[in-house]
Motif scaffolding. Structure first.
Motif: not given
Length: 350
Positions: A234-237, A243-244, A277-279
């Motif tokens: 819901d939030d790109p940030a 991801r980081a 790109g999420l695991p």
């Protein structure tokens, strides 16, 4: 590379799998569930497993899930279900390692204390490991429909019966108000971490979830991984932050489809999480109660989401990395998975 239909089943049958989001009670074979319910006077709304998998939402599902525990009577019952569940998954999905969420309080209500539940699970899963080579871990789960004192007491009971197979603490059910309320259990999760247990929580699954609730759960509870987590999108940030961080997501495409109405296509949140790109790793959540299988979840990757072998193989390896097993076992699984994945890939060219 998109898999041709003729190649898909052969390839997927050969890829090695893990399952990390698996509620133990739901591994009971459908025939055994129906048979024991009839024999032991437990009311089910239907004898048809496909009809059991029709829900109007998560709360509707949880009523069945909690009622189904009532068919168990002994450690031998638990051991048999544990063994049969592994045998079935090995046959259909090349299962190599699985972790089980189990709610001690649900079994305690039946007069089956945690030592009984634990001994039954370990007996059945050890038998399966000896016959099929499938490793396992057990993750007691906080019942969020109960209060904090009950959760503390449950953890006390678990810590009083230490066993190397008990590798983490998780959550299931919903808070009494129908919300996830994942962080309400922070004191219990802190104690679990201090005792050396890994942690995971159900969050970001239901319509009232937000991206912020996923981040809050990870930070407040010190999570090693997230169960579901779909509203992270819901939030790109927040997606970028997740991801980081490298936090892993235990995802269950079919249950998300059935309980939240997301279509099984490229718009499904699991497909979008992978694209972001999420695991992600895949599980059934509640196999019998959702009329699914681990093999069916992997088929969604190719048939419905349109991914090729690179993604399938990454998802398989993500399951190894997200597991709560020890590093030595992980390294063994990594080696075995790479060999098996190379063999599976070769089938595409055969």
């Amino acid at each position: 590379m998109i898999l041709a239909a003729a190649s898909t089943s052969r390839y997927l049958a050969a890829v090695p799998t893990t399952e990390l989001h698996c509620h133990f009670a739901s591994t009971i074979r459908p025939g055994r569930l129906v048979g024991w319910a009839r024999e032991r006077g437990v009311a089910l709304r239907t004898d048809d497993p496909a009809e059991l998998a029709r829900y109007t939402g998560l709360q509707d599902f949880l009523e069945l899930f909690n009622a189904a525990h009532a068919v168990f009577r002994s450690a031998d019952d638990i051991a048999l279900v544990a063994y049969e569940g592994v045998r079935a998954c090995v046959a259909t999905a090349n299962l190599r390692y699985r972790e089980y969420y189990v709610n001690p309080d649900n079994f305690a209500d039946l007069g089956l204390g945690w030592p009984t539940v634990l001994s039954g699970m370990v007996a059945g899963l050890t038998r399966a490991r000896e016959e099929f080579g499938v490793g396992f871990g057990i993750v007691p789960a906080v019942d969020r429909s109960r209060d904090l004192a009950t959760a503390h007491a449950m953890l006390d009971t678990v810590l009083a019966s230490p066993h190397p197979a008990v590798v983490g603490l998780g959550q299931d059910d919903l808070a009494a108000d129908g919300y996830e309320s994942a962080t309400a259990w922070e004191p219990v999760f802190r104690r679990a971490r201090e005792a050396g247990l890994r942690t995971s929580a159900h969050v970001g699954e239901i319509s009232t979830s937000t991206a912020a609730s996923v981040v809050e759960a990870v930070e407040v509870l010190g999570l090693d991984r997230v169960d579901h987590g779909y509203h992270v999108l819901d939030d790109p940030a927040v997606v970028e932050a997740a991801r980081a961080s490298g936090v892993h997501f235990n995802c269950t495409p079919t249950s998300a489809h059935l309980l939240s109405g997301w279509a099984l296509d490229t718009t499904h949140p699991v497909a979008r999480m992978i694209e972001a790109g999420l695991p992600v790793n895949l599980s059934t959540d509640d196999e019998v109660f959702f009329d699914t299988s681990l093999s069916a979840e992997f088929e969604h990757l190719t048939t419905d989401f349109g991914f090729g072998p690179d993604v399938v193989e990454a998802v398989c390896l993500n399951g190894v990395e997200a597991s709560f097993t020890d590093e030595g076992t992980k390294e063994t699984l990594r080696r075995e998975f790479r060999v098996a994945l190379d063999g599976a890939r070769a089938l595409l060219d055969a």
